[in-house]
Design a protein around this motif. Structure first.
Motif, short mmCIF file in Angstrom:
data_model
loop_
_atom_site.label_atom_id
_atom_site.label_comp_id
_atom_site.label_asym_id
_atom_site.label_seq_id
_atom_site.Cartn_x
_atom_site.Cartn_y
_atom_site.Cartn_z
N TRP A 1 -12.84 18.09 12.87
CA TRP A 1 -12.92 17.47 11.53
C TRP A 1 -11.54 17.46 10.90
CZ3 TRP A 1 -16.80 15.62 13.41
CH2 TRP A 1 -17.84 16.35 13.97
N ASN A 2 -10.80 18.52 11.20
CA ASN A 2 -9.42 18.58 10.73
C ASN A 2 -8.60 17.43 11.31
OD1 ASN A 2 -7.07 19.50 9.61
ND2 ASN A 2 -6.76 21.14 11.08
N GLU B 1 -9.43 14.16 9.59
CA GLU B 1 -8.77 14.07 8.29
C GLU B 1 -7.27 13.81 8.45
OE1 GLU B 1 -9.64 16.98 5.04
OE2 GLU B 1 -7.50 17.43 5.17
N GLU B 2 -6.65 14.59 9.32
CA GLU B 2 -5.20 14.51 9.46
C GLU B 2 -4.73 13.15 9.96
OE1 GLU B 2 -3.54 17.83 11.57
OE2 GLU B 2 -1.67 16.72 11.91
N GLY C 1 -6.61 10.35 9.98
CA GLY C 1 -7.32 9.24 9.34
C GLY C 1 -8.16 8.44 10.32
N TYR D 1 -13.62 19.31 5.14
CA TYR D 1 -12.61 18.28 5.39
C TYR D 1 -13.00 16.95 4.77
CZ TYR D 1 -11.10 21.87 8.56
OH TYR D 1 -10.68 23.07 9.06
N ASN D 2 -11.99 16.15 4.55
CA ASN D 2 -12.22 14.81 4.01
C ASN D 2 -12.41 13.85 5.18
OD1 ASN D 2 -12.12 12.28 2.93
ND2 ASN D 2 -10.28 12.63 1.70
N LEU D 3 -13.62 13.40 5.37
CA LEU D 3 -13.93 12.53 6.51
C LEU D 3 -14.13 11.09 6.06
CD1 LEU D 3 -16.47 14.86 8.40
CD2 LEU D 3 -13.99 14.78 8.62
N SER D 4 -13.64 10.77 4.86
CA SER D 4 -13.98 9.46 4.29
C SER D 4 -13.31 8.30 5.01
CB SER D 4 -13.63 9.43 2.81
OG SER D 4 -12.24 9.63 2.66
N SER D 5 -12.33 8.58 5.89
CA SER D 5 -11.72 7.48 6.65
C SER D 5 -12.71 6.89 7.66
CB SER D 5 -10.47 7.97 7.38
OG SER D 5 -10.80 9.05 8.25
#
Ligand code: ATP
Ligand code: MG
Length: 632
Positions: A345-346, A349-350, A352, A377-381
């Protein structure tokens, strides 16, 4: 197949992904596209083939000499021209082709299309200097590093046939494959990294080439520069030395559409692995097409397929398909749980990542350890999610959809095989998705669920999954065993048999319910393993399940289940009763396991598939057969 092979289909539940993720997709309107294919199959495939560059055009799109097919006959091409030159000599020259990530953040390497092109050409020239020629077999035994892809493409550049062997295999499996294909050169690395530890590969190669008289040279990528492994000058050359001083151009060999591109062994889930032969033209068209239309790849996407090129998924959707489409690909040597369960997940995020393709075994592992990991983590990509390798149980679908895709991303559950070369069945982007069901045949493919005579079975009745017409990327033979090849087309008249069991719903959606080898007959009723497994996994305490049939004097067979629990749950008599009751409520009394055993791990292939035949053999004190692909 017995008539009572009825599968309990829940009230249909279809999901519609967000319009933001699906609008204007390449997939377009499924029905319209499918009709276009049916109206004129040859014209349909020809149009796709024309999106790529050929040195000479074909005389005929398809030549079908049952059970042998040829596609794009007398067409001339080189797949690397389409993966590299086509992009380098137009606007994608400086676009990133590959981003490689090792186990730690400071291990990163990036190749633009131009850099990849030059590396492939230099290595191809290096291979030529060793005497490798068109038609020679080259075995590639490496971890996931850019050089693995460079080696594959360099072989394809000069017309050598590559056989990639997964870097986790031991001496016997490697030796078997080197000998099986008569490899002239073996390309290896000194080590692979797994969970922070360097695992030597070169010592394995040294042993595996004993009794392999075809091998003339071994090329070794020495990753560990601090203490480089010793090379024996009689046979061994350094990977980088071989490339050094080589020209950055290497004219691509003109290949016939039907020349072999590679040999790849199947996963060995159901028996001895088969050496599947794929050819240049049809494979190129099939993987180009499916990558574009199933994943909807765009120029600004960041595409990540987690499969190792040691498997067909890594070939078709880790290397060839995305590069044919000029995509930017992430590749990672990372295991999903090291240094912790958030590493993937990292990475999303990293980097994109927008398109993510993985396997149910990984998703179920993440379910077991909990949703708090992706939540960090930000998975919005992410825009498109994919799954392949085993049935994606409804519960696993739900988890993937919710926790990774935020109920917005379409999930393409792609059913296909090493033999098929490309996706066959899925739910094309924009179509409603039904959890547990891979979906419908993609435009270009005619799939069906039939009885043993080839007659379609009605919705809700289990049967054999077949493909009715040849397709461009179908295997052409099994290396050294064409008889075995013919069996695929001879078992059911006029059909390619996949050896999978399936069921269709009233809308033509197909669910794979197990392997035909694993069919369990209980008191005259046929039961697919996946149905019972999915029922078990749908219980909140169960992360993963495998079921087998055990001979029984009364019922013919009884079902035994093995389950792995979600972290935090304990095995107890009460839980077992609950699970039994849960299966009864979900599937009915006929599917109740007579025994449920809680285990810590299940036997799996190195590509992550449950090997039920190993459980069965163990249970019955029998010989499990070929277990060369069993994970430790
Ligand atoms: P072997 O043929 O040596 O026993 P294998 O069949 O596991 O091994 P692969 O070609 O890697 O070798 O896997 C193809 C099989 O994987 C399919 O026949 C099917 O059983 C399973 N499979 C792949 N994708 C899916 C999917 N999306 N849903 C259900 N099953 C799938
Ligand atoms: Mg198979």
């Amino acid at each position: 197949m017995a008539e009572d092979f009825n599968v309990k289909l829940d009230t249909a539940m279809y999901y519609t992904p967000s319009e933001e993720c699906t609008k204007d997709s390449w997939a377009g309107d499924y029905n319209q596209r499918y009709q276009e294919f049916v109206a004129d199959p040859a014209a349909y495939w020809e149009k796709i083939a024309r999106e790529l560059e050929w040195y000479e055009e074909w005389d005929q799109v398809r030549e079908w000499n049952y059970p042998h097919a040829k596609w794009f006959t007398n067409g001339k091409l080189n797949i690397t021209h389409n993966c590299l030159d086509r992009h380098v000599f137009n606007q994608r020259r400086n676009k990133v082709a590959i981003m490689w990530r090792g186990e730690t953040a400071d291990e990163e390497r990036i190749f633009t299309y131009k850099q990849l092109y030059q590396a492939v050409c230099r290595f191809a020239n290096g291979l030529k200097s060793l005497g490798v020629e068109k038609g020679d077999r080259v075995c590639i035994y490496m971890p996931v590093v850019p050089e693995q892809i460079i080696a594959m493409l360099a072989c394809a550049r000069i017309g050598a046939i590559h056989t990639v062997v997964f870097g986790g295999f031991g001496v016997a499996a490697l030796n078997q494959r080197i000998r099986g294909v008569g490899a002239k050169v073996v390309i290896a690395a000194d080590v692979t990294f797994r969970r922070g530890k360097a695992i030597p590969l070169k010592t394995i190669v040294e042993e595996a080439v004993v009794n392999a008289p075809s091998v003339e040279r071994i090329v070794v990528l020495r990753r560990d520069e601090t203490k480089p492994v010793e090379l024996h000058p009689e046979m061994e050359v350094d990977f980088n030395d071989l490339m050094e001083n080589q020209p950055r151009e290497c004219a691509a060999e003109t290949m016939d559409a039907e020349d072999p591109l590679f040999i790849l062994f199947t996963s060995g889930t159901t028996g001895e692995p088969k050496g599947i032969v794929h050819t240049c033209g049809g494979y190129m068209v099939g993987t180009y097409y499916t990558t574009k239309y199933v994943f909807d790849v765009r120029d600004n996407d960041v595409y990540w397929c987690t499969a190792d090129p040691g498997w067909i998924t890594g070939h078709s959707y880790g290397v060839y398909g995305p590069l044919l489409n000029g995509a930017t690909c992430l590749i990672a040597e990372a295991t999903p749980d090291f240094p912790d369960n958030g590493v993937w997940w990292n990475l999303i995020e990293e980097y994109g990542v927008t398109i993510f393709y993985t396997a149910p075994t990984a998703i179920r592992m993440f379910m077991r350890v909990g949703a708090e990991w992706p939540q960090k983590y930000n998975l919005s990509s992410l825009r498109v999610l994919g799954s392949v390798g085993e049935p994606l149980n409804p519960e696993a679908f739900e988890w993937y959809y919710q926790h990774i895709g935020n109920r917005e991303c379409p999930i393409v559950d792609t059913w296909w095989q090493t033999e098929t070369g490309m996706h066959m069945i899925t739910t094309m982007i924009g179509e409603p998705m039904r959890p547990g069901f891979a979906g419908k045949p993609i435009p270009g493919i005619i799939a069906d669920v039939v009885d043993k005579d080839g007659n379609p079975v009605p919705p809700g009745t289990g049967g054999l999954l077949v493909i009715r017409e040849p397709w461009p990327s179908m295997m052409r033979t099994i290396w050294g065993n064409d008889e075995r090849y013919q069996k695929y087309w001879n078992t059911i008249p006029g059909c390619y048999t996949a050896a999978d069991l399936a069921v269709k719903d009233e809308n033509g959606y197909i669910m794979v319910i197990g392997r035909s080898d694993d069919l369990i007959v209980v008191a005259g009723h046929n039961i697919g393993t996946a149905e019972v497994e999915s029922a078990l996994v749908s219980h909140e305490a169960v992360a993963e399940a495998a079921v087998i049939g055990k001979p029984d004097a009364m019922k013919g067979n009884v079902i035994k289940a093995f389950v792995i629990l979600i972290e935090g749950y304990q095995a107890s008599e009460k839980l077992i009763n609950e699970l039994t009751y849960h299966v009864r409520m979900t599937l009915g009394p006929i599917a109740i396991p007579s025994e449920i055993e809680v285990v810590d791990a299940l036997p799996k292939t190195r590509s992550g598939k449950i090997m039920r035949r190993v459980l069965k053999a163990r249970e019955m004190g029998m010989d499990p057969g070929d277990i060369s692909t069993l994970e430790d």
